[in-house]
Scaffold this motif. Sequence first.
Motif, PDB file in Angstrom:
ATOM      1  N   HIS A 128       0.790  -1.064   0.028  1.00 41.44           N
ATOM      2  CA  HIS A 128       0.038  -0.020   0.143  1.00 41.44           C
ATOM      3  C   HIS A 128       0.940   1.294  -0.056  1.00 41.44           C
ATOM      4  CE1 HIS A 128      -3.073  -2.818   1.089  1.00 41.44           C
ATOM      5  NE2 HIS A 128      -2.774  -2.890   2.206  1.00 41.44           N
ATOM      6  N   GLN A 130      -0.761   4.545   0.613  1.00 39.60           N
ATOM      7  CA  GLN A 130      -1.126   5.287   1.660  1.00 39.60           C
ATOM      8  C   GLN A 130      -2.287   4.438   2.649  1.00 39.60           C
ATOM      9  OE1 GLN A 130      -1.848   9.241   0.861  1.00 39.60           O
ATOM     10  NE2 GLN A 130      -2.979   9.698   2.656  1.00 39.60           N
ATOM     11  N   GLY A 131      -1.964   3.149   2.564  1.00 39.27           N
ATOM     12  CA  GLY A 131      -2.803   2.232   3.601  1.00 39.27           C
ATOM     13  C   GLY A 131      -3.959   1.843   2.746  1.00 39.27           C
ATOM     14  N   PHE A 132      -4.821   0.932   3.158  1.00 35.38           N
ATOM     15  CA  PHE A 132      -5.977   0.258   2.412  1.00 35.38           C
ATOM     16  C   PHE A 132      -7.219   0.970   2.957  1.00 35.38           C
ATOM     17  CE2 PHE A 132      -7.808  -3.281   4.751  1.00 35.38           C
ATOM     18  CZ  PHE A 132      -6.953  -3.578   5.434  1.00 35.38           C
ATOM     19  N   VAL A 133      -8.117   0.925   2.012  1.00 37.16           N
ATOM     20  CA  VAL A 133      -9.382   1.361   2.420  1.00 37.16           C
ATOM     21  C   VAL A 133     -10.824   0.367   2.111  1.00 37.16           C
ATOM     22  CG1 VAL A 133      -8.619   3.769   2.141  1.00 37.16           C
ATOM     23  CG2 VAL A 133      -9.697   2.455   0.178  1.00 37.16           C
ATOM     24  N   ILE A 135     -14.142   0.220   0.675  1.00 36.45           N
ATOM     25  CA  ILE A 135     -15.083   0.975  -0.295  1.00 36.45           C
ATOM     26  C   ILE A 135     -16.346   0.305  -0.299  1.00 36.45           C
ATOM     27  CG2 ILE A 135     -15.477   1.872  -2.297  1.00 36.45           C
ATOM     28  CD1 ILE A 135     -12.651   2.604  -2.700  1.00 36.45           C
ATOM     29  N   GLY A 228      -8.357   4.824  -5.944  1.00 37.05           N
ATOM     30  CA  GLY A 228      -9.343   5.889  -5.026  1.00 37.05           C
ATOM     31  C   GLY A 228      -8.701   5.974  -3.711  1.00 37.05           C
ATOM     32  N   ASP A 229      -7.589   5.533  -3.432  1.00 34.00           N
ATOM     33  CA  ASP A 229      -7.236   5.639  -2.122  1.00 34.00           C
ATOM     34  C   ASP A 229      -6.320   7.003  -1.873  1.00 34.00           C
ATOM     35  OD1 ASP A 229      -4.952   4.897  -3.790  1.00 34.00           O
ATOM     36  OD2 ASP A 229      -3.586   4.268  -2.137  1.00 34.00           O
ATOM     37  N   GLY A 230      -5.888   7.187  -0.881  1.00 36.62           N
ATOM     38  CA  GLY A 230      -5.215   8.504  -0.336  1.00 36.62           C
ATOM     39  C   GLY A 230      -4.062   8.806  -1.361  1.00 36.62           C
ATOM     40  N   ARG A 283     -10.826   3.945  -9.827  1.00 37.36           N
ATOM     41  CA  ARG A 283     -12.043   4.832  -9.969  1.00 37.36           C
ATOM     42  C   ARG A 283     -11.803   5.833 -11.222  1.00 37.36           C
ATOM     43  NH1 ARG A 283     -11.520  10.419  -6.310  1.00 37.36           N
ATOM     44  NH2 ARG A 283      -9.545  11.368  -7.291  1.00 37.36           N
TER      45      ARG A 283
END
Lengths: 443, 443
Positions: A128, A130-133, A135, A228-230, A283
């Motif tokens: 990752h 910026q980390g995982f999200v 959704i 779509g992550d940070g 995205r």
Amino acid sequence: MMFAESRPGRLVRAPENFLDAEAIRAVQSGRRDFLRSALAGAAAVGAGTAGAQSADGEKVILEPQPHATSLGKPVAASPYGMPSKYESNLARRESPGLTRVSAASVSFSPLQGMFGIITASGLHFERHHQGFVEIDPAEHRLMVMGMVRAPKVYTMEALMRLPSVSRMHFIECGANTGMEWGNVAVPTVQYTHGMLSCSEFTGVRLKDVLAHCGADIRRGRFVLAEGGDGSGMTRTIPMELVESGEVMLAWGMNGEMLRPENGYPLRLVVPGVQGVSWVKWLRRIEVGDQPFGAKDEVLHYTDLMPDGTHRQYTSIQEAKSVITSPSGGQRLTATGYYTITGLAWSGRGKVARVDVSVDGGRNWKTATLQTPILSKCLTRFTLPWVWNGGEALLASRVTDSTGYVQPTMRQLRAVRGTRSIYHNNAIQNWQVAKSGEVSNVQL
Amino acid sequence: MMFAESRPGRLVRAPENFLDAEAIRAVQSGRRDFLRSALAGAAAVGAGTAGAQSADGEKVILEPQPHATSLGKPVAASPYGMPSKYESNLARRESPGLTRVSAASVSFSPLQGMFGIITASGLHFERHHQGFVEIDPAEHRLMVMGMVRAPKVYTMEALMRLPSVSRMHFIECGANTGMEWGNVAVPTVQYTHGMLSCSEFTGVRLKDVLAHCGADIRRGRFVLAEGGDGSGMTRTIPMELVESGEVMLAWGMNGEMLRPENGYPLRLVVPGVQGVSWVKWLRRIEVGDQPFGAKDEVLHYTDLMPDGTHRQYTSIQEAKSVITSPSGGQRLTATGYYTITGLAWSGRGKVARVDVSVDGGRNWKTATLQTPILSKCLTRFTLPWVWNGGEALLASRVTDSTGYVQPTMRQLRAVRGTRSIYHNNAIQNWQVAKSGEVSNVQL
């Protein structure tokens, strides 16, 4: 810890008399029918072989275990099943201190304890930025824009209505085995090669979606994929790859929806290309007439060459192989028979052949390849081996369907130098000491 | 609940103008190149198709979601990963009241929401006869005895030292689709066909272990397999199957060790044969010169024929197929394009062809088969379909590599009657009502 990480069962005392002298000679001379003679020979030795213990035999017959005389757990005890508690040691692991923030780091797959070619999704490696999200698929949208006649925004529902395909492919991070450039011999195969997984992916071909949007593929020779992550991950994909029909917008992995850490609900699948281009939480797709020069392709994921220049857009994962057992951190606890096994793959097609050496590359034997052998997919290889108790230097070398042969580290450094991070596909050497300890060495 | 069970995304409103009139005619006339013309046609329609909504477009571009502007979860947040919370509805389920004790029951795989051919191990169906047990692999033993020169007791370590193979195979319970014999139209494909899974298995060939023990395969034409759970499950395996090299003593499933509910640490894998013969928690193999007449082969898993006799030892799973989407319990919420998809398999070899009918079998179209097509493994098929809003009757019919064609229920009953429980491989019909509701019907 390294020892604990390796799978029990691979490291036990060798059954006495497992192979007779003739079978061992057969192995050493690489005879194809060695197995038959080996087993026939071993069988002739009779009882007492292969760990046979009459005490255990009596135990099985005379003393039924509690689980054999009781009512077990009901079905659907776990609506979603999990591995045995005895396997809790087989897990993906972060390499401590590799990065400053665990949200921008890596967890590695435990290749030393894995079988076959399919990666259980719970053990799929993670990278990752910026980390995982997580959704909500009902809220997720994919926009297709740029050089297209009809820009569109797709819901997941609309995408999943489109014709889909299912294909098995490997995914490897471009930085896999990166530490080895600088002579840092990472101790286990989990940390040297564990940014590698293989799954059956299901989705719609990007080619079909672009046709749906009326993309101008005559002038629009490049596609931008945005996550779509940070981290705002963006990567350029050449239109040739899209036109081949291999690039997918995937929602399925190993029969179920993608895992959140692998891009749920939608990721790009770019067979043969380094993992960073398999943009997660996808995205946006934009069609353009030149490479987009995104930060993660012009600043990162580039190769610093000996002359100080940076090689960009080198994203195909060249042919590579590694022995996963015996491997660094494992220990051979007795002389005798072992199966040398590992994985081979190529970003340019199929694995044609894998050779294995036990003497540091002086002599090679061709390994057996498990089927099916699929394009841009892992291939499992095996080779029988009898360890005589002396020092040994284990290595595997793959040749792919294009004729490309996996290079040695020396050959690779002659071209690439030692300051790279990415795209190291050199032959991996594992040294077996007289003590049976296996360690990572560079020749 | 049935509606809830089906995967969101398969049931949404059809995008308007998704196919133009010409493309629809192409689909209906079964033209191979329909897709290209369909997408080209749809593209020509321009914006507003495929669920495109400018509001959503603005949302994507002007209003970044929280997850796009924040730091996500770290790597190895789960050392062993799990599906998204949004997928919790996709689970294996027990059919309430099917048996009196849940420890001797079934949990079914949610085929309606699965992709490709690999079954995620967490969704693998379960059939236990006295519950499942969790065995310490260090304590487990396998005894090989009977007509062998050298009886042995193997530790897991000794077994895992032997040469191993990895192969992808389906496993189907002999009772799968059993309720249909008596005209009980079970509502969803999870309950009609969900005793079906497919995995990559890794283990040693039983043939090699028997050679290792010096089995007398000239006189010893049968093998008994005994499980270690409380049910004392025992099954006879004909030596021909063992000699083919396909029968395995497996410890690996989808790259990791078997799950406890699937026989951890050791199970028999008998490709093409009903699941009950894939003995779990395997603890004993005996070689004999005649069938062993175990309770689970002479009393259970037999076929009660119209003349009152019981057909025994019918264990090969004949060719079978089923449409998994659209399927019972799902609902088509609009006319337009759908992908009809499902699974086909044969216990005698490969899937050669799958035909699909949308009018109850009057007309058939040949579906596309996903690759790889492997022997005694699931094969995924797809066929594009435009629903015009009228009643439809969906069915699939497989032909396997031996030329065998999947029978209708009527054809099967003419031979087998209606009092069987096991070995129903009849064509499955799904009725689509004008309302879009899909239900299980028997013709």
